[in-house]
Motif scaffolding. Sequence first.
Motif, PDB file in Angstrom:
ATOM      1  N   THR A 126       0.923  -1.272  -0.092  1.00 43.44           N
ATOM      2  CA  THR A 126       0.049   0.035   0.025  1.00 43.44           C
ATOM      3  C   THR A 126       0.728   1.400  -0.028  1.00 43.44           C
ATOM      4  N   GLU A 127       2.054   1.279   0.690  1.00 48.11           N
ATOM      5  CA  GLU A 127       2.943   2.335   0.676  1.00 48.11           C
ATOM      6  C   GLU A 127       3.606   2.508  -0.749  1.00 48.11           C
ATOM      7  N   THR A 128       3.741   1.500  -1.641  1.00 48.97           N
ATOM      8  CA  THR A 128       4.409   1.595  -2.784  1.00 48.97           C
ATOM      9  C   THR A 128       3.260   1.952  -3.898  1.00 48.97           C
ATOM     10  N   ILE A 129       2.245   1.720  -3.831  1.00 47.01           N
ATOM     11  CA  ILE A 129       1.335   2.119  -4.738  1.00 47.01           C
ATOM     12  C   ILE A 129       0.546   3.384  -4.778  1.00 47.01           C
ATOM     13  N   THR A 130       1.018   3.909  -3.532  1.00 46.42           N
ATOM     14  CA  THR A 130       0.552   5.365  -3.270  1.00 46.42           C
ATOM     15  C   THR A 130       1.604   6.232  -3.235  1.00 46.42           C
ATOM     16  N   ILE A 131       2.749   6.120  -4.133  1.00 46.45           N
ATOM     17  CA  ILE A 131       3.928   6.969  -4.133  1.00 46.45           C
ATOM     18  C   ILE A 131       3.405   8.031  -5.147  1.00 46.45           C
ATOM     19  N   ILE A 136       9.427  11.647  -5.234  1.00 49.84           N
ATOM     20  CA  ILE A 136      10.665  11.047  -5.842  1.00 49.84           C
ATOM     21  C   ILE A 136      11.736  11.902  -5.780  1.00 49.84           C
ATOM     22  N   ASP A 137      12.743  11.721  -5.255  1.00 48.79           N
ATOM     23  CA  ASP A 137      13.943  12.745  -5.489  1.00 48.79           C
ATOM     24  C   ASP A 137      14.819  11.787  -6.572  1.00 48.79           C
ATOM     25  N   LEU A 138      15.129  12.166  -7.707  1.00 48.14           N
ATOM     26  CA  LEU A 138      15.910  11.480  -8.708  1.00 48.14           C
ATOM     27  C   LEU A 138      17.228  11.934  -8.670  1.00 48.14           C
ATOM     28  N   ASP A 139      17.676  13.121  -8.098  1.00 39.12           N
ATOM     29  CA  ASP A 139      18.858  13.429  -7.573  1.00 39.12           C
ATOM     30  C   ASP A 139      19.576  12.786  -6.596  1.00 39.12           C
ATOM     31  N   GLU A 140      19.039  12.625  -5.411  1.00 39.92           N
ATOM     32  CA  GLU A 140      19.424  11.837  -4.213  1.00 39.92           C
ATOM     33  C   GLU A 140      19.234  10.397  -4.211  1.00 39.92           C
ATOM     34  N   GLY A 141      18.345   9.822  -4.926  1.00 37.64           N
ATOM     35  CA  GLY A 141      17.805   8.608  -5.014  1.00 37.64           C
ATOM     36  C   GLY A 141      16.874   8.032  -3.697  1.00 37.64           C
ATOM     37  N   ILE A 142      16.162   9.166  -3.444  1.00 40.39           N
ATOM     38  CA  ILE A 142      15.397   8.785  -2.036  1.00 40.39           C
ATOM     39  C   ILE A 142      13.928   8.978  -2.550  1.00 40.39           C
ATOM     40  N   ILE A 143      12.944   8.057  -1.942  1.00 32.60           N
ATOM     41  CA  ILE A 143      11.574   7.957  -2.132  1.00 32.60           C
ATOM     42  C   ILE A 143      11.130   8.282  -0.555  1.00 32.60           C
ATOM     43  N   LYS A 144      10.107   9.299  -0.581  1.00 33.00           N
ATOM     44  CA  LYS A 144       9.388   9.501   0.570  1.00 33.00           C
ATOM     45  C   LYS A 144       8.118   8.893   0.571  1.00 33.00           C
ATOM     46  N   LEU A 145       7.786   8.114   1.648  1.00 34.40           N
ATOM     47  CA  LEU A 145       6.665   7.306   1.929  1.00 34.40           C
ATOM     48  C   LEU A 145       5.779   8.231   2.642  1.00 34.40           C
ATOM     49  N   SER A 146       4.777   8.624   2.038  1.00 39.97           N
ATOM     50  CA  SER A 146       3.685   9.543   2.862  1.00 39.97           C
ATOM     51  C   SER A 146       2.334   8.798   3.154  1.00 39.97           C
ATOM     52  N   GLU A 147       1.908   7.900   2.502  1.00 39.29           N
ATOM     53  CA  GLU A 147       0.736   7.098   3.061  1.00 39.29           C
ATOM     54  C   GLU A 147       0.903   5.862   3.450  1.00 39.29           C
ATOM     55  N   THR A 148       1.351   5.961   4.753  1.00 39.72           N
ATOM     56  CA  THR A 148       1.991   4.793   5.362  1.00 39.72           C
ATOM     57  C   THR A 148       1.021   4.102   6.741  1.00 39.72           C
ATOM     58  N   LYS A 149       1.389   3.095   6.760  1.00 39.81           N
ATOM     59  CA  LYS A 149       0.614   2.439   8.078  1.00 39.81           C
ATOM     60  C   LYS A 149       1.001   3.277   9.383  1.00 39.81           C
ATOM     61  N   ASN A 150       0.116   3.295  10.004  1.00 36.67           N
ATOM     62  CA  ASN A 150       0.511   4.100  11.328  1.00 36.67           C
ATOM     63  C   ASN A 150       0.810   5.819  11.124  1.00 36.67           C
ATOM     64  N   ARG A 154       8.354   8.354   6.348  1.00 37.64           N
ATOM     65  CA  ARG A 154       9.551   7.680   6.259  1.00 37.64           C
ATOM     66  C   ARG A 154       9.997   8.010   4.896  1.00 37.64           C
ATOM     67  N   TYR A 155      11.518   7.689   4.926  1.00 40.59           N
ATOM     68  CA  TYR A 155      12.215   7.980   3.652  1.00 40.59           C
ATOM     69  C   TYR A 155      12.797   6.447   3.433  1.00 40.59           C
ATOM     70  N   VAL A 156      12.809   6.052   2.153  1.00 39.63           N
ATOM     71  CA  VAL A 156      13.860   4.770   1.792  1.00 39.63           C
ATOM     72  C   VAL A 156      14.764   5.325   0.757  1.00 39.63           C
ATOM     73  N   VAL A 157      15.830   4.537   0.696  1.00 40.43           N
ATOM     74  CA  VAL A 157      17.023   4.833  -0.365  1.00 40.43           C
ATOM     75  C   VAL A 157      16.993   3.940  -1.460  1.00 40.43           C
ATOM     76  N   MET A 158      17.098   4.624  -2.772  1.00 41.65           N
ATOM     77  CA  MET A 158      17.304   3.353  -3.884  1.00 41.65           C
ATOM     78  C   MET A 158      18.597   3.171  -3.982  1.00 41.65           C
ATOM     79  N   SER A 159      18.907   1.840  -4.568  1.00 42.86           N
ATOM     80  CA  SER A 159      20.430   1.389  -4.872  1.00 42.86           C
ATOM     81  C   SER A 159      20.531   1.938  -6.469  1.00 42.86           C
ATOM     82  N   SER A 160      21.978   1.975  -6.654  1.00 44.64           N
ATOM     83  CA  SER A 160      22.245   2.767  -7.788  1.00 44.64           C
ATOM     84  C   SER A 160      21.467   2.178  -9.072  1.00 44.64           C
ATOM     85  N   SER A 161      21.295   0.946  -9.038  1.00 45.31           N
ATOM     86  CA  SER A 161      20.653   0.028 -10.137  1.00 45.31           C
ATOM     87  C   SER A 161      19.147   0.417 -10.172  1.00 45.31           C
TER      88      SER A 161
END
Length: 297
Positions: A126-131, A136-150, A154-161
């Motif tokens: 549910t967090e993923t389909i509501t991004i 999406i920060d394409l410069d820093e490779g960070i995704i903000k999860l705004s529609e979350t449980k509780n 929070r933020y998650v970091v994408m790998s280079s690939s």
Amino acid sequence: MYAEFYHLKKLDDFFIQEGITEISFSRDQAIKWRQRLEGETEKTQYYRVNTTKRFFEYLFIQGFPVFQLRDTKCPKTDFIPHIYTDEEIEKYFLALDNYVSVQNRRHNIQLSVLFRIMFCCGTRMTETITIHKKDIDLDEGIIKLSETKNSKERYVVMSSSLLDLMRSFADKTFYDLSDDDYIFRSLYRRHISASIIAEIHHKVLQHADIPNCGSGRYGKRVHDWRHTFAVRSFKQLIDSGMDMYVALPIMSAYLGHNNIYSTERYLRLTISLYPYLTEKLEKSLDEIFEKNDYEKN
């Protein structure tokens, strides 16, 4: 959404049964509502009470005389999630990348990104389909999860690939989106539904020739990708020499848990799958944790 509607409809039936015609809720009525209904499982009782509890909190804030419900404990379970092996991961994503959707042509470029976020970042479905695009920060490779449980952003970091894949996806799709639009869209410009993702997941398992049994009532669940991420991450942290007392709160915060006891389940699963890791721990988990109250994470 349907589950919440179902529980609120049950509450409405309870109001009628109790003859409640004004916006109020007494202590005796709260105690009665908290009890398990006829034919109700312990798990359904848990979700019913905790779902309607939020409704009563809202009424209380608005100034109405409503008694506040206490949380019910999530029922313990002996369910063991499926942790994907390296071979299964390779077969799954090969099948996913070759999957052709007849429902929505957008799926053909969305699915590879969507499922890799869940696997690589440990996000809930549910967090993923509501991004949103703005998340999406394409410069820093960070995704903000705004529609979350509780409701814990929070933020998650994408790998280079994964970041390379996201940038390619953005080049193909973001030009047609406003900042508030969901990046994984349905035909009606809403986000893809969870039921559609679950349906596609089971089709991909079939195409990948991965046995779809033994994990969950309807086979291997989409949520098992989150479990797989957590187990592999714990193993990596402990193998790297990180102290468990340090690794646990880090993982707990990253996964968006309310406390480390919610994360304990993943750690125990990691130890059971990789027994050699016990040699790296000075104390057993039973010595460290004094209680075993789990929630679905």
